[in-house]
Enzyme design. Structure first.
Site, mmCIF file in Angstrom:
data_model
loop_
_atom_site.group_PDB
_atom_site.id
_atom_site.type_symbol
_atom_site.label_atom_id
_atom_site.label_comp_id
_atom_site.label_asym_id
_atom_site.label_seq_id
_atom_site.Cartn_x
_atom_site.Cartn_y
_atom_site.Cartn_z
ATOM 1 N N HIS A 215 0.837 -1.204 0.000
ATOM 2 C CA HIS A 215 0.000 0.000 0.000
ATOM 3 C C HIS A 215 0.874 1.256 0.000
ATOM 4 C CE1 HIS A 215 -3.565 2.462 1.244
ATOM 5 N NE2 HIS A 215 -2.613 3.211 1.783
ATOM 6 N N GLU A 216 1.788 1.336 0.946
ATOM 7 C CA GLU A 216 2.637 2.524 1.025
ATOM 8 C C GLU A 216 3.553 2.629 -0.188
ATOM 9 O OE1 GLU A 216 1.892 4.751 3.046
ATOM 10 O OE2 GLU A 216 0.565 3.542 4.286
ATOM 11 N N HIS B 295 1.860 4.549 -2.804
ATOM 12 C CA HIS B 295 2.022 5.999 -2.621
ATOM 13 C C HIS B 295 3.379 6.453 -3.157
ATOM 14 C CE1 HIS B 295 -1.563 6.988 -0.414
ATOM 15 N NE2 HIS B 295 -1.298 6.202 0.604
ATOM 16 N N HIS C 97 3.401 6.805 -6.787
ATOM 17 C CA HIS C 97 2.658 8.010 -7.173
ATOM 18 C C HIS C 97 3.587 9.233 -7.132
ATOM 19 C CE1 HIS C 97 -1.545 10.123 -6.745
ATOM 20 N NE2 HIS C 97 -0.957 10.389 -7.891
#
Length: 674
Positions: A472-473, A476, A479
């Site tokens: 999940h991180e 980020h 991104h």
């Protein structure tokens, strides 16, 4: 330090790949550096505002984007350390740093001459030959000044500034209370208390106790990793209850009581919103989101709430039956749920969480994330031992495209330490932009996984949920790393709250894929068990998430909540008929997301983004290849690279050619039937 120019924190970062000079950081340099950096920025602002020529995009909006470079570096560096390496010296100046930054930000918004220039550019934006991304930047700059109180009369500006200053101080105190309360409690165990715990968890607990001088004992902390692992595997119901109460009672009274802070925060947020012309803080907070208003956000939450509750009731009945069958003379309680759910997974799906963790070494899961990004986006991650982090646990990674082109720099910091805030997060030390040349991003990832004993910290074992957190991180981070915009304010994760979690939620899908699990060496029978068990427990997961989201929205729409927030929250939970054995994922006294993390009235963003993620990933699955190169390239170009250079719905439509499918999330959470 008498000469401000000699302060190393004010110098440009000339380390490899733009790495910050962590080795030169001295805590006592921060406040003097901040004072100087603010004065430099003030001079730049005065120069922009004082021009005797008409306001244009270039001499006003673009000039603001270029201003404050030293301040931006300093601010990002400090908040990185404050959250991930918060020594006593850093904690001591956190309030002063926050106050100075808050006052400076408000002063910029309240500069009437500067605001007039912003408004003039905004009024002429469609007749000035601007590109779409420039128009969007003008509109967001204009909105930011309005939300900062630029249009208020002088007396209201004074009150706005006072509110903003106080909210900044309250946020710092809330976070410090949670950190202190978490560190203050340790479950001190003997070997007889470890029944049911996986060996890796016992080893980590023993190492933690030994580091504190308690050789032969075992320390379990209130970090969520320890908490959830202990509640899942410990056969000692009395100790499970003890840990659950210690975890959920944090900051609920006592020396670190956060309820008074919550009450004052809610009142000030409401006052600020009304001052700016909004009905309440929720309407203020969601104005620039995908949802746009609280009603739309609540509507999606309620679509999930009742099906989630029904499924949670079914799960609870099954767990109670298991307790009864074992001769347990008690009613299912919150400290029982994870333990008995694990028994169901073992019995029904042959899924043994401890057996799975044996294959999920931290270093292997990290490499699996890198390999996934390589297959999807052609990225290469190379360890840079010559680049120092802010702690020995931190690793630096040079990121390039497959052709060797520079992408950026990534720091990873995965192991729990007392000086860290809880949870996991991504941050930026430098954002990608291209105003005056190609500036590559520097990003970092932080988690709180319970470390294996030294020297082989990479042998730290993760649960499947922790591995999901890592992915999940990492989503980020991608991104931030793959951003391709011109202006720094539009870079990477600088998007709407309910869109920013989309790339991260999206990345979670790969860690539970057959391809990635097989690459980690997980046997086929366990892979089958993991994938079958994905549908189980969705009632619990949905209720604890959506319950937080609905109450977060409610407290930020009802002014009465500030009078007695504890009673208000309890009444809301009663009205929602929250299953007592589930509870909220975050009780309000330690709900840092909304009181110290920028997610106030926006915790719903996780579910909103998950709806986008579910729809997007279905497209990969339907293609028959979750590494489909065309879809991956489109996701990179239309979602990750675009940042906030356009409306997020435009980005989603550019990726899939249509609006999101509202039913995709119900399917992903297996709530579409039954």
């Amino acid at each position: 330090m008498t000469d401000p120019l000699a302060n190393p924190l004010l110098q440009p970062w000339d380390g490899p790949l733009g790495a910050p000079p962590f080795a030169q950081v001295q805590e006592e340099d921060f406040l003097p550096a901040l004072t100087t950096a603010i004065s430099w920025h003030q001079a730049e602002i005065a120069s922009i505002a004082g021009q005797d020529v008409s306001a244009t995009f270039d001499n006003t909006i673009a000039a603001l984007e270029r201003s404050g470079a030293a301040l931006a570096r300093l601010r990002r560096l400090f908040w990185t350390l404050s959250s991930a390496q918060g020594t006593s010296g850093i904690r001591a100046i956190e309030g002063d740093m926050s106050a100075l930054l808050s006052a400076h930000s408000v002063a910029i918004s309240h500069n009437a001459v500067l605001a007039a220039r912003i408004f003039a550019v905004h009024a002429a934006r469609h007749e000035s030959g601007l590109t779409p991304e420039q128009i969007r930047l003008v509109e967001s700059s204009h909105a930011g000044f309005l939300r900062g109180g630029a249009a208020l009369p002088p007396t209201d500006k004074e009150r706005f500034a006072a509110i903003d200053a106080r909210l900044s101080a309250l946020s710092v105190q809330f976070g410090q209370n949670v950190l202190a309360a978490t560190a203050a409690c340790v479950l001190d165990l003997g070997s007889e208390d470890l029944v049911g715990l996986p060996p890796a968890m016992c080893d980590a607990a023993a190492a933690r106790a030994a580091a504190r001088g308690h050789v032969g004992r075992y320390h379990v902390t209130l970090d969520r990793t320890d908490y959830e692992g202990f509640l899942t595997f410990s056969q000692r119901r009395d100790l499970r209850e003890m840990l659950w109460r210690a975890f959920t009672d944090r900051c609920d009274g006592g020396a670190y009581d956060n309820w008074p802070i919550i009450a004052e925060t809610l009142a000030l947020r409401q006052e600020r919103a009304v001052l700016l012309g909004y009905a309440d803080h929720a309407h203020y907070a969601l104005e620039d989101s995908m949802a746009h208003d609280p009603a739309a956000a609540a509507d999606l939450m309620r679509q999930l709430w009742e099906p989630g509750k029904r499924r949670a009731a079914e799960e609870a009945a099954e767990l109670q039956a298991l307790i009864d069958a074992e001769g347990g003379d008690f009613i299912l309680a919150p400290w029982d749920w994870r333990f008995y759910a694990e028994q169901v997974r073992r019995a029904r799906y042959a899924l043994d969480g401890a057996a799975v963790a044996a294959y999920l070494r931290l270093d292997s899961v990290r490499q699996a994330a890198f390999d996934t990004a390589a297959r999807l986006y052609g990225l290469v991650f190379t360890r840079r031992a010559d680049i120092a982090g802010y702690h020995p646990d931190v690793s630096a990674w040079e990121v390039t495209d497959k052709d060797g082109g520079a992408v950026g720099l990534l720091f990873t910091d995965y192991l729990a330490r007392p000086e860290k805030h809880g949870g996991a997060w991504m941050g930026s030390l430098r954002v990608q932009e291209a105003m005056d040349g190609d500036v590559r991003p520097v990003v970092y990832l932080v988690a709180n996984f319970a470390a294996a004993p030294p020297p082989d910290r990479g042998a730290t074992r993760l649960s499947i949920d922790e591995a999901r957190t890592l992915f999940h991180e990492f989503g980020h981070a991608l991104h931030g790393l793959l951003s391709r915009v011109t202006y720094p304010s539009q870079s990477g994760t600088a998007v709407a709250r309910d869109f920013v979690e989309f790339p991260s939620k999206f990345m979670e899908n790969w860690i539970v894929s057959r391809e990635v699990l097989a690459g980690l060496g997980v046997p086929e029978d366990l892979i089958i068990a993991i994938r079958k068990a994905e549908a189980y427990g969705q009632g619990f997961a949905t209720v604890e998430l959506i319950g937080c989201s609905l109450v977060d929205l409610a407290v930020h729409q009802q002014p009465a909540a500030a009078a007695d927030p504890r009673a208000f929250v309890e009444a809301e939970l009663g009205g929602l008929d929250l299953p007592p054995a589930v509870g909220l994922r975050h009780r309000f006294p330690y709900f840092t997301h909304i009181f110290d993390g920028g997610y106030s009235a926006a915790y719903y963003s996780y579910a909103w983004s998950e709806a986008l993620d579910a729809d997007a990933f279905e497209t990969f699955v339907e293609k028959g290849d979750i590494f489909d190169p065309q879809l991956a390239a489109s996701f990179r170009d239309e979602i990750l690279a675009a940042g906030d250079s356009r409306d997020p719905m435009e980005s989603f439509r550019a990726f899939l050619g249509r609006a999101p499918d509202a039913e995709a999330l119900m399917r992903a959470r297996h709530l579409d039937s039954g």
